[in-house]
Design an enzyme around this catalytic site. Structure first.
Site, PDB file in Angstrom:
ATOM      1  N   CYS A 114      -1.778   5.811   1.006  1.00 34.49           N
ATOM      2  CA  CYS A 114      -2.471   5.485  -0.235  1.00 34.49           C
ATOM      3  C   CYS A 114      -2.624   6.654  -1.192  1.00 34.49           C
ATOM      4  O   CYS A 114      -3.054   6.468  -2.317  1.00 34.49           O
ATOM      5  CB  CYS A 114      -3.848   4.902   0.066  1.00 34.49           C
ATOM      6  SG  CYS A 114      -4.919   6.053   0.908  1.00 34.49           S
ATOM      7  N   ARG A 123       0.275  -3.740  11.294  1.00 30.78           N
ATOM      8  CA  ARG A 123       1.683  -3.639  10.921  1.00 30.78           C
ATOM      9  C   ARG A 123       2.566  -3.224  12.080  1.00 30.78           C
ATOM     10  O   ARG A 123       3.761  -3.039  11.903  1.00 30.78           O
ATOM     11  CB  ARG A 123       1.835  -2.662   9.751  1.00 30.78           C
ATOM     12  CG  ARG A 123       1.236  -3.194   8.472  1.00 30.78           C
ATOM     13  CD  ARG A 123       0.944  -2.112   7.458  1.00 30.78           C
ATOM     14  NE  ARG A 123       0.343  -2.661   6.259  1.00 30.78           N
ATOM     15  CZ  ARG A 123      -0.959  -2.938   6.129  1.00 30.78           C
ATOM     16  NH1 ARG A 123      -1.794  -2.688   7.138  1.00 30.78           N
ATOM     17  NH2 ARG A 123      -1.435  -3.456   5.023  1.00 30.78           N
ATOM     18  N   GLU A 156       0.866  -1.176   0.000  1.00 31.01           N
ATOM     19  CA  GLU A 156       0.000   0.000   0.000  1.00 31.01           C
ATOM     20  C   GLU A 156       0.900   1.222   0.000  1.00 31.01           C
ATOM     21  O   GLU A 156       1.708   1.406   0.909  1.00 31.01           O
ATOM     22  CB  GLU A 156      -0.902  -0.026   1.243  1.00 31.01           C
ATOM     23  CG  GLU A 156      -2.209   0.732   1.070  1.00 31.01           C
ATOM     24  CD  GLU A 156      -1.974   2.218   0.938  1.00 31.01           C
ATOM     25  OE1 GLU A 156      -2.652   2.856   0.105  1.00 31.01           O
ATOM     26  OE2 GLU A 156      -1.126   2.751   1.654  1.00 31.01           O
ATOM     27  N   HIS A 179      -6.156   4.456  12.632  1.00 32.91           N
ATOM     28  CA  HIS A 179      -5.864   5.875  12.850  1.00 32.91           C
ATOM     29  C   HIS A 179      -7.000   6.562  13.600  1.00 32.91           C
ATOM     30  O   HIS A 179      -6.769   7.470  14.392  1.00 32.91           O
ATOM     31  CB  HIS A 179      -5.591   6.565  11.513  1.00 32.91           C
ATOM     32  CG  HIS A 179      -4.293   6.159  10.888  1.00 32.91           C
ATOM     33  ND1 HIS A 179      -3.074   6.447  11.462  1.00 32.91           N
ATOM     34  CD2 HIS A 179      -4.020   5.463   9.750  1.00 32.91           C
ATOM     35  CE1 HIS A 179      -2.103   5.960  10.706  1.00 32.91           C
ATOM     36  NE2 HIS A 179      -2.655   5.344   9.667  1.00 32.91           N
ATOM     37  N   CYS A 215      -4.745   6.793   4.971  1.00 24.39           N
ATOM     38  CA  CYS A 215      -4.640   5.548   4.238  1.00 24.39           C
ATOM     39  C   CYS A 215      -6.019   5.025   3.874  1.00 24.39           C
ATOM     40  O   CYS A 215      -6.994   5.309   4.565  1.00 24.39           O
ATOM     41  CB  CYS A 215      -3.900   4.538   5.117  1.00 24.39           C
ATOM     42  SG  CYS A 215      -3.658   2.936   4.370  1.00 24.39           S
ATOM     43  N   CYS A 238       3.035  -0.388   4.347  1.00 21.42           N
ATOM     44  CA  CYS A 238       1.862   0.461   4.091  1.00 21.42           C
ATOM     45  C   CYS A 238       2.347   1.903   4.156  1.00 21.42           C
ATOM     46  O   CYS A 238       2.303   2.545   5.198  1.00 21.42           O
ATOM     47  CB  CYS A 238       0.766   0.193   5.122  1.00 21.42           C
ATOM     48  SG  CYS A 238      -0.776   1.037   4.737  1.00 21.42           S
ATOM     49  N   CYS A 258      -5.417   1.193   6.232  1.00 17.48           N
ATOM     50  CA  CYS A 258      -5.292   1.297   7.695  1.00 17.48           C
ATOM     51  C   CYS A 258      -6.136   2.465   8.185  1.00 17.48           C
ATOM     52  O   CYS A 258      -5.600   3.490   8.613  1.00 17.48           O
ATOM     53  CB  CYS A 258      -3.842   1.499   8.089  1.00 17.48           C
ATOM     54  SG  CYS A 258      -2.733   0.321   7.346  1.00 17.48           S
ATOM     55  N   SER A 286       4.736   1.622   9.620  1.00 22.40           N
ATOM     56  CA  SER A 286       5.650   1.547   8.479  1.00 22.40           C
ATOM     57  C   SER A 286       6.692   2.652   8.502  1.00 22.40           C
ATOM     58  O   SER A 286       7.720   2.543   7.826  1.00 22.40           O
ATOM     59  CB  SER A 286       4.864   1.564   7.157  1.00 22.40           C
ATOM     60  OG  SER A 286       4.173   0.347   6.984  1.00 22.40           O
TER      61      SER A 286
END
Length: 569
Positions: A551, A481, A14, A68, A61, A548, A64, A504
């Site tokens: 996006c 993640r 992602e 958040h 994203c 990730c 995800c 990430s």
């Protein structure tokens, strides 16, 4: 002589990620991980109402999203020193468990399996032998000869059409692809089955979150999900029972199919337990709170340094100073202004793009550090915290996985082997099996609490009030993640500063002031590369982290002029 190769973009992740490696003697001797997009939502949030931040941060994203939202409301709740109703905690926990299960299924089958599975080889498989193999591994009712024959026929027609879709551009026939045809057919069949089960998990997210992606029912102080057992328009017993039915189906797939597929894959590629070790400092945070204050949890968290489980130090609450005081971010090699390491409350997000310069600035990602050290985050970190703390559910599923993997590989696969590319995959499957159990547990806790007559979801109906002065808060969540934290500074009821330190970012981290590589970079050192023109081994190790990056690029014009307009048809 060293040869340098660039993979840009890394696919089946992602976001937008570039990896550069130097190869000498058939192995990687240096590496750079570069996040190729800027996340500007922290800038957009300045001056806004803290109660609205969770809705914006979900837009970091398209994958995800729930994580958040939860981390954001926890940050504001921490600043206000709030307690959260039990029903709200359990609803949030159910959303997080279901989202995590969905995410782990998708990662294994749809994002990373094609690094190990030769799809074209599956056309040579005998469906009967595939069924015998599958039934020897698991008693899942879907492992029938008829089903595998149907999948082989579909795959044959698919390949014959010349339009391979998600299977195009694979490194089919690569010398590192070592699975026999029957195993490849089994994996392709379960790839297709997994599409249905990840959807069922997401249905549970939608039941408690109103929609997915980008849930709607989270608010600072609780949830906006009315509970009334007798009202068809609210969360009632019918919806709870439907969620149970879905979770039971998903649990069976996770524990009978996904986990056993990950075990079998690990046993068939045992050499990858010795590749991709990288950073062995680990960070995870506790999650799935069992009380209103955030001091009792169903998942453990803490730190481990240098791979030594005896260094384990627990993180014990949503307000633990050990976590609060030791997170920092460096931008010396990132495309932002300012040099030096800052605590997130003091951090800023001022872009300064210079182009890719491997000895200077080369990434949009910052470099998070804990006590000044790079940390690996993710399911492996949480599983190791469970081992170090003797967490019962972790030990149950990890022991199952290691014992079965050892038997299939005909060699001992022990906890110390988890510091590896394959170890990250096995740990994620173990965590998913745990989440399948915990989702049903928290559904039972919610149901029991409702049947006792407790319908409270949000106790602040007269409104939230922020003090005139400055307050600070942080909220964390152990996302699919890894460790996610949001940090907010509030002044006179408005956001003064906001920083998100995402999983990430920890793992894709560029070098810091001391020249220490981040986890992606360090994990690639000494990775074998058989064919530099087809660097499959790089993909295997990077995908094991489940990157990730984000996006979309978020564009913000300070003059508030319209940049572009998109028409939705």
């Amino acid at each position: 002589m060293a040869q340098k190769i660039t993979i840009d973009p890394i696919t089946r992740i992602e976001g937008h990620l570039r990896i550069d490696v130097e190869i000498e003697g058939g192995k990687v001797n240096n590496a750079w991980a570069s996040a190729q997009m800027w996340r500007g939502i922290e800038v957009i949030l300045k001056g806004r109402d803290p109660k609205d931040a969770w809705m914006f941060t979900q837009r970091f994203c398209g994958v995800c999203t729930t994580v958040h939202a939860i981390a954001s409301v926890r940050a504001v709740e921490n600043a206000l020193n709030m307690e959260i109703p039990l029903n709200a905690q359990f609803v949030r926990n159910l959303i997080l468990c279901a989202h995590g299960i969905h995410d782990h299924i998708v990662h294994f089958y749809h994002l990373s399996a094609l690094d190990w599975v030769d799809v074209l080889s599956a056309l040579k498989a005998d469906p009967r032998k595939t069924a015998e193999l599958a039934q020897a591994i698991s008693d899942w009712e879907g492992n029938s000869e008829t089903y595998f024959k149907e999948v082989k026929d579909k795959l044959s027609a698919f390949v014959g059409s010349g339009q391979l879709g998600p299977f195009s551009s694979g490194y089919w026939g690569h010398p590192q692809m070592k699975l026999p045809p029957e195993v490849n057919l089994l994996a392709v069949a379960h790839y297709l089955s997994a599409l249905d089960y990840q959807y069922k998990a997401n249905q549970v997210v939608a039941i408690f979150g109103a929609k997915t992606p980008h849930i709607q029912t989270v608010v600072v102080g609780g949830v906006a999900l009315a509970i009334n057992p007798d009202n068809p328009a609210t969360l009632n017993m019918e919806r709870l029972m439907y969620a149970r039915e879905l979770l039971l189906q998903v649990k069976e797939f996770v524990q009978k199919v996904y986990l056993n597929d990950a075990i079998a894959l690990s046993a068939l590629y045992p050499d990858w337990f010795d590749i991709g070790k990288g950073i062995t400092n680990y960070l995870a945070v506790p999650d799935l709170p069992l009380d209103t204050k955030g001091i009792k949890f169903d998942l453990p968290g803490g730190t481990i340094f240098h791979g030594d489980l005896s260094t384990y130090k627990a993180i014990t609450s949503f307000d633990d100073p050990y976590f609060r005081d030791n997170v920092s971010e460096s931008v010396i090699h990132s495309w932002y202004k300012n040099i030096g390491s800052k605590h997130p409350w003091e951090g800023d997000t001022v872009p300064e793009y210079t182009g890719f310069k491997e000895n200077e600035k080369y990434s949009w990602a910052k470099a998070p550090r804990f006590k000044g050290e790079p940390m690996q985050v993710g399911p492996l970190a949480q599983i190791l915290m469970g081992v170090a703390s003797k967490h019962e559910l972790t030990m149950k599923w990890l022991n199952y996985a290691l014992e079965k993997c050892s038997a299939l590989a005909k060699k001992p696969i022990t906890v110390d082997k988890l510091h590896s590319t394959m170890g990250r995959h096995l740990a994620r499957a173990v965590r998913c099996a745990m989440l399948a159990d915990l989702a049903l547990k928290h559904l039972d806790l919610l149901t029991q609490n409702i049947t006792k007559g407790d319908l409270e979801i949000y106790p602040y109906r007269t409104g939230l009030r922020f003090p005139e002065g400055e307050i600070k808060g942080f909220g964390f969540h152990e996302a699919p993640r890894g460790t996610l934290s949001h940090w907010v500074v509030i002044n006179k009821g408005k956001i003064k500063n906001y920083q998100a330190v995402v999983p990430s970012t920890w793992n894709v981290s560029p070098r810091d002031e001391k020249g220490k590589r981040g986890p992606y970079e360090e994990s690639l050192i000494n990775n074998p590369i058989v064919k530099p023109e087809q660097p499959l081994e790089v993909l295997r190790t990077i995908h094991s982290f489940d990157p990730c990056i984000a996006c979309a690029v978020h564009i913000y014009d300070k003059s508030k002029k319209e940049i572009t307009r998109v028409k939705v048809l």
